[in-house]
Write a protein that holds these residues in place. Structure first.
Motif, PDB file in Angstrom:
ATOM      1  N   VAL A  72      13.660  -7.989  -1.108  1.00  0.00           N
ATOM      2  CA  VAL A  72      12.248  -8.148  -1.453  1.00  0.00           C
ATOM      3  C   VAL A  72      11.790  -6.928  -2.259  1.00  0.00           C
ATOM      4  O   VAL A  72      12.259  -5.811  -2.018  1.00  0.00           O
ATOM      5  CB  VAL A  72      11.384  -8.368  -0.184  1.00  0.00           C
ATOM      6  CG1 VAL A  72      11.393  -7.148   0.721  1.00  0.00           C
ATOM      7  CG2 VAL A  72       9.947  -8.753  -0.549  1.00  0.00           C
ATOM      8  N   CYS A  73      10.915  -7.168  -3.223  1.00  0.00           N
ATOM      9  CA  CYS A  73      10.377  -6.094  -4.059  1.00  0.00           C
ATOM     10  C   CYS A  73       9.097  -5.557  -3.419  1.00  0.00           C
ATOM     11  O   CYS A  73       8.217  -6.335  -3.042  1.00  0.00           O
ATOM     12  CB  CYS A  73      10.075  -6.617  -5.465  1.00  0.00           C
ATOM     13  SG  CYS A  73       9.218  -5.413  -6.499  1.00  0.00           S
ATOM     14  N   ASP A  74       8.978  -4.233  -3.314  1.00  0.00           N
ATOM     15  CA  ASP A  74       7.798  -3.656  -2.650  1.00  0.00           C
ATOM     16  C   ASP A  74       6.566  -3.644  -3.563  1.00  0.00           C
ATOM     17  O   ASP A  74       5.483  -3.277  -3.144  1.00  0.00           O
ATOM     18  CB  ASP A  74       8.099  -2.241  -2.118  1.00  0.00           C
ATOM     19  CG  ASP A  74       8.327  -1.218  -3.232  1.00  0.00           C
ATOM     20  OD1 ASP A  74       8.269  -1.596  -4.429  1.00  0.00           O
ATOM     21  OD2 ASP A  74       8.582  -0.054  -2.903  1.00  0.00           O
ATOM     22  N   ASP A  75       6.754  -4.077  -4.802  1.00  0.00           N
ATOM     23  CA  ASP A  75       5.610  -4.134  -5.717  1.00  0.00           C
ATOM     24  C   ASP A  75       5.174  -5.576  -5.970  1.00  0.00           C
ATOM     25  O   ASP A  75       4.139  -6.024  -5.493  1.00  0.00           O
ATOM     26  CB  ASP A  75       5.983  -3.426  -7.032  1.00  0.00           C
ATOM     27  CG  ASP A  75       4.802  -3.323  -7.977  1.00  0.00           C
ATOM     28  OD1 ASP A  75       3.737  -3.891  -7.658  1.00  0.00           O
ATOM     29  OD2 ASP A  75       4.943  -2.685  -9.035  1.00  0.00           O
ATOM     30  N   CYS A  76       6.016  -6.364  -6.660  1.00  0.00           N
ATOM     31  CA  CYS A  76       5.614  -7.725  -7.008  1.00  0.00           C
ATOM     32  C   CYS A  76       5.889  -8.716  -5.873  1.00  0.00           C
ATOM     33  O   CYS A  76       5.442  -9.865  -5.938  1.00  0.00           O
ATOM     34  CB  CYS A  76       6.296  -8.181  -8.292  1.00  0.00           C
ATOM     35  SG  CYS A  76       8.067  -8.460  -8.122  1.00  0.00           S
ATOM     36  N   GLY A  77       6.630  -8.295  -4.866  1.00  0.00           N
ATOM     37  CA  GLY A  77       6.841  -9.141  -3.695  1.00  0.00           C
ATOM     38  C   GLY A  77       7.869 -10.247  -3.857  1.00  0.00           C
ATOM     39  O   GLY A  77       8.058 -11.063  -2.956  1.00  0.00           O
ATOM     40  N   ARG A 109      16.669  -1.848  -8.373  1.00  0.00           N
ATOM     41  CA  ARG A 109      15.769  -2.265  -9.456  1.00  0.00           C
ATOM     42  C   ARG A 109      15.363  -3.735  -9.275  1.00  0.00           C
ATOM     43  O   ARG A 109      16.171  -4.597  -8.938  1.00  0.00           O
ATOM     44  CB  ARG A 109      16.451  -2.094 -10.800  1.00  0.00           C
ATOM     45  CG  ARG A 109      15.508  -2.422 -11.959  1.00  0.00           C
ATOM     46  CD  ARG A 109      16.233  -2.546 -13.265  1.00  0.00           C
ATOM     47  NE  ARG A 109      16.638  -1.250 -13.800  1.00  0.00           N
ATOM     48  CZ  ARG A 109      17.309  -1.130 -14.948  1.00  0.00           C
ATOM     49  NH1 ARG A 109      17.640  -2.206 -15.638  1.00  0.00           N
ATOM     50  NH2 ARG A 109      17.649   0.066 -15.376  1.00  0.00           N
ATOM     51  N   CYS A 110      14.065  -4.003  -9.536  1.00  0.00           N
ATOM     52  CA  CYS A 110      13.555  -5.370  -9.415  1.00  0.00           C
ATOM     53  C   CYS A 110      13.909  -6.165 -10.669  1.00  0.00           C
ATOM     54  O   CYS A 110      13.791  -5.659 -11.789  1.00  0.00           O
ATOM     55  CB  CYS A 110      12.043  -5.333  -9.223  1.00  0.00           C
ATOM     56  SG  CYS A 110      11.292  -6.962  -9.144  1.00  0.00           S
ATOM     57  N   ILE A 111      14.364  -7.408 -10.477  1.00  0.00           N
ATOM     58  CA  ILE A 111      14.709  -8.264 -11.604  1.00  0.00           C
ATOM     59  C   ILE A 111      13.428  -8.810 -12.251  1.00  0.00           C
ATOM     60  O   ILE A 111      13.399  -9.139 -13.426  1.00  0.00           O
ATOM     61  CB  ILE A 111      15.660  -9.383 -11.134  1.00  0.00           C
ATOM     62  CG1 ILE A 111      17.030  -8.770 -10.813  1.00  0.00           C
ATOM     63  CG2 ILE A 111      15.830 -10.464 -12.187  1.00  0.00           C
ATOM     64  CD1 ILE A 111      17.884  -9.611  -9.914  1.00  0.00           C
ATOM     65  N   GLY A 133      10.478  -4.078 -16.451  1.00  0.00           N
ATOM     66  CA  GLY A 133       9.066  -4.451 -16.358  1.00  0.00           C
ATOM     67  C   GLY A 133       8.497  -4.059 -15.017  1.00  0.00           C
ATOM     68  O   GLY A 133       7.615  -3.215 -14.956  1.00  0.00           O
ATOM     69  N   CYS A 134       9.026  -4.636 -13.918  1.00  0.00           N
ATOM     70  CA  CYS A 134       8.491  -4.295 -12.608  1.00  0.00           C
ATOM     71  C   CYS A 134       9.096  -2.982 -12.120  1.00  0.00           C
ATOM     72  O   CYS A 134      10.303  -2.795 -12.139  1.00  0.00           O
ATOM     73  CB  CYS A 134       8.778  -5.397 -11.595  1.00  0.00           C
ATOM     74  SG  CYS A 134       8.131  -4.994  -9.960  1.00  0.00           S
ATOM     75  N   LYS A 135       8.226  -2.058 -11.704  1.00  0.00           N
ATOM     76  CA  LYS A 135       8.703  -0.739 -11.280  1.00  0.00           C
ATOM     77  C   LYS A 135       8.985  -0.693  -9.771  1.00  0.00           C
ATOM     78  O   LYS A 135       9.260   0.365  -9.221  1.00  0.00           O
ATOM     79  CB  LYS A 135       7.646   0.327 -11.628  1.00  0.00           C
ATOM     80  CG  LYS A 135       7.419   0.485 -13.130  1.00  0.00           C
ATOM     81  CD  LYS A 135       8.350   1.531 -13.714  1.00  0.00           C
ATOM     82  CE  LYS A 135       8.106   1.741 -15.206  1.00  0.00           C
ATOM     83  NZ  LYS A 135       8.811   0.717 -16.021  1.00  0.00           N
TER      84      LYS A 135
HETATM   85 ZN   LIG Z   1       9.119  -6.443  -8.485  1.00  0.00          ZN
END
Ligand SMILES: [Zn+2]
Ligand SMILES: [Zn+2]
Lengths: 442, 219
Positions: free
Chosen positions: B89-94, B106-108, B116-118
């Motif tokens: 799971v991404c802690d930014d975009c979820g 790194r987020c895909i 793009g997503c940090k």
């Molecule tokens: Zn993300």
């Protein structure tokens, strides 16, 4: 080296997993570079706009992180992932419209020529096949040193489950063992798990019961020791056991998987326990086997002449070309349909890949002569790139008889073998083997 | 060896706190098929620990040792397999995905292009959580914890809306007797969990952590 499979499980590190995934691309790029004698200047980053065609090696991935692992991809939903070195790990949309024949699947490492004209997508114009590993060879002296009773070596191959789906009943296995000893009389029996399937309904709900025992088993290990082992111990031939990640009789519930512990299972010296996957020698020939259902899990996007081949041919070819027993990534997953894929409670089972050790699931220095890849799909045998590929099917099929394979290998006759050097001969096992699919438990 | 050294640090946290996020062990009665949350030797309206094992209160039938240990091992292996499904799971975009970038963290991203997503990716089911889940299952069959009444309660106090239906707590004499009568049986269930605890890489990671921690004190 079987010791390498004794790694500890349940401590998968994301960075180690990523290291392996990155390394896969770069090591394959090196192989391709050497094989095709490419000029290394031809390699470029497919993610960035370029005025000329470039070469690139990367991993085929779906176009969205939300794509379910069992989704049917199509020709417009493919991306190519680069390595850290090849394109700082970025992914680019893959335009395959100029390619005539292809079969792509997630996890596949590919070498492509093409161009990114606009910065938006990489248009591939040519695929370079990964070169096949060579076949193993033997000297005349070695070839003459092996025993072939009655001029044939008879090998049986079975794969679990060994019980009906509804009842944990091993009487079918007991009858089979009886038949093997008295009628079939093979030299070797290769048995794949699961023997005691942790997902069997009567284990899941705790209702398994065993008649005719003085004392009921108290644990799943007891079931093996008190019910399964006494049946197996009757076998008189050489028996090779390869576990499944669904086997209760192992604490190593990940793929690649450590072998069973023969002594703690109470099995005699005619039993050999191999890891999953394993490569081993029977007489002169090399057997590669993997107990993780690649035929069910690999779903490809296919076009052109590849479409005319059977799906099983294409998948077997991918395994051989990719040089690894389970080239799909992410691995297969079985989930409850009613729930969303991302919901963890929907989980039933899966390929259980321990990524940082997947190097153990790569071929060694040569192709196997025989490749055994059990699948719950219908049994078959075929010859792909001169490798005899066998799926024995499952011994029991839900609640009826499944299948197993009987393979007869004719003794090698020097004059009939292909020479690979002065005193080295290709085994051409595919020319000498006959595979019969037989009915399993009745 | 490992657990003895873990004790002093771990004992400062109660089981209800430590196992707060663990998945409940739901057992099924093999006679009437009704299911219940199993919480070890403690009061429940659904099951009862008797002098000879666990009894289903819906049909009054006993669960055989195999019925319990088979379900225990099935559940445990289900957790290991769910862990190996490798959801991130991404802690930014979820975003939740099983795809892994060659950089791992790194987020895909929704674009699928891995830029793009940090945000930082992490495993949804961490090895620490799995290790904790194993320790939880181990605790359910820990009769000494039952005796000291330190097991994680089946239902937290504030969750009882209907106070009249709250099961009556066992008296200490009864509890002590039940503990001794079930010690061997429960120990055999614990051995099922031990099999996997011994294999669990996390346990050894923890040990390293403790030595690091101790070396701080020595300095
Ligand atoms: Zn993300
Ligand atoms: Zn009941």
């Amino acid at each position: 080296n079987p010791q390498k499979y004794k790694f500890r499980t349940m401590n998968q590190k994301l960075l180690e997993a990523a290291d392996y995934l990155d390394e896969q691309i770069d090591s394959m790029a090196k192989i391709l570079l050497e094989h095709y004698k490419f000029d290394s200047d031809e390699f470029g980053n497919p993610n960035i706009q370029s005025q000329s065609e470039i070469l690139t090696v990367g991993r085929v991935v779906p176009d969205s992180p939300l794509t379910a692992s069992d989704a049917d991809l199509n020709s417009s939903s493919l991306f190519l992932e680069t390595s850290r070195l090849g394109g700082i790990g970025q992914r680019v949309k893959l335009d395959v419209s100029s390619l005539e024949n292809y079969s792509f699947f997630p996890g596949q490492i590919v070498c492509l020529r093409g161009q990114n004209l606009t910065g938006e997508f990489f248009k591939a114009t040519q695929i370079y096949a990964i070169p096949f590993l060579g076949s193993p060879v033997s000297s005349s002296e070695e070839l003459q040193s092996y025993e072939y009773g009655n001029d044939y070596l008879k090998v049986l191959v079975t794969a679990g489950p060994y019980t009906p789906q509804k009842e944990l009943d091993y009487s079918h296995l007991a009858q089979f063992v009886e038949r093997v000893n008295t009628e079939v009389r093979p030299d070797t029996l290769v048995m794949f798990g699961p023997f005691v399937d942790v997902n069997h309904v009567q284990i899941a709900d705790g209702s398994a019961r065993f008649d005719g025992l003085d004392k009921q088993p108290a644990t799943l290990d007891d079931i093996f020791n008190m019910v399964v082992a006494p049946i197996l111990r009757k076998l008189e031939c050489l028996v090779i056991l390869v576990p499944s990640t669904r086997d209760a009789t192992t604490k190593h519930a990940a793929y690649p998987q450590d072998s069973f512990d023969r002594k703690s299972l109470g099995l005699g010296k005619n039993f050999k326990c191999f890891p999953n996957p394993a490569t081993f020698q029977l007489n002169e020939f090399l057997v590669g086997c993997s107990n993780n259902d690649i035929f069910k899990d690999l779903k490809d996007v296919v076009a052109g002449s590849a479409r005319k081949e059977s799906r099983f041919d294409r998948i077997a070819n991918h395994v051989i070309e990719q040089r690894r027993y389970y080239p799909v990534f992410p691995g297969g997953l079985r989930q409850k349909r009613s729930l969303k894929e991302q919901d963890e409670s929907a989980h039933i089972s899966g390929a259980d890949l321990h990524l940082s050790y997947l190097g153990l699931a790569e071929f060694n220095t040569s192709l196997p002569d025989v490749l055994i890849l059990p699948s719950e799909l219908k049994s078959f045998s075929k010859i792909v790139q001169n490798v005899l590929v066998i799926n024995p099917g499952t011994f029991m099929r839900q609640n009826s008889a499944g299948t197993y394979c009987e393979v007869n290998f004719k003794a090698p006759v020097l004059e009939e073998l292909e020479k690979a050097g002065d005193d080295s001969y290709l085994h051409t096992v595919w020319k000498r083997a006959r595979v019969d699919v037989r009915l399993g438990g009745l | 060896r490992a657990s003895a050294e873990l004790q002093p640090l771990d004992s400062t946290i109660s089981d209800s706190e430590r196992f707060r996020d663990c998945r409940k062990f739901v057992m099924k009665c093999s006679s009437c098929h009704s299911s219940f949350d199993f919480g070890g030797i403690q009061a429940s309206n659904k099951y009862q620990t008797t002098y000879s094992g666990i009894k289903c209160l819906s049909c009054q039938q006993m669960l055989s040792p195999l019925a319990v240990s088979a379900q225990l091992e099935h559940f445990l292996r289900h957790e290991i397999s769910a862990y190996y499904a490798g959801w991130l799971v991404c802690d930014d975009c979820g975003i939740k995905t099983r795809q892994v970038s060659v950089y791992g963290r790194r987020c895909i991203g929704k674009s699928g292009k891995a830029y793009g997503c940090k945000g930082i990716m992490r495993y949804v089911y961490s090895d620490k959580q799995l290790y904790n889940q194993l320790l939880y299952l181990q605790s359910l069959f820990d009769v000494d914890k039952a005796k000291k009444r330190v097991l994680k309660p089946l239902v937290a106090d504030h969750e009882f809306e209907d106070k009249e239906n709250k099961p009556v707590a066992l008296n200490q004499g009864e509890l002590d007797a039940l503990v001794e009568q079930n010690r061997d049986l429960f120990r055999s269930h614990q051995r099922v969990v031990d099999k996997y605890l011994a294999e669990c890489g996390r346990r050894y990671v923890d040990m390293g952590g403790i030595f690091e921690f101790m070396s701080v004190f020595k300095r």
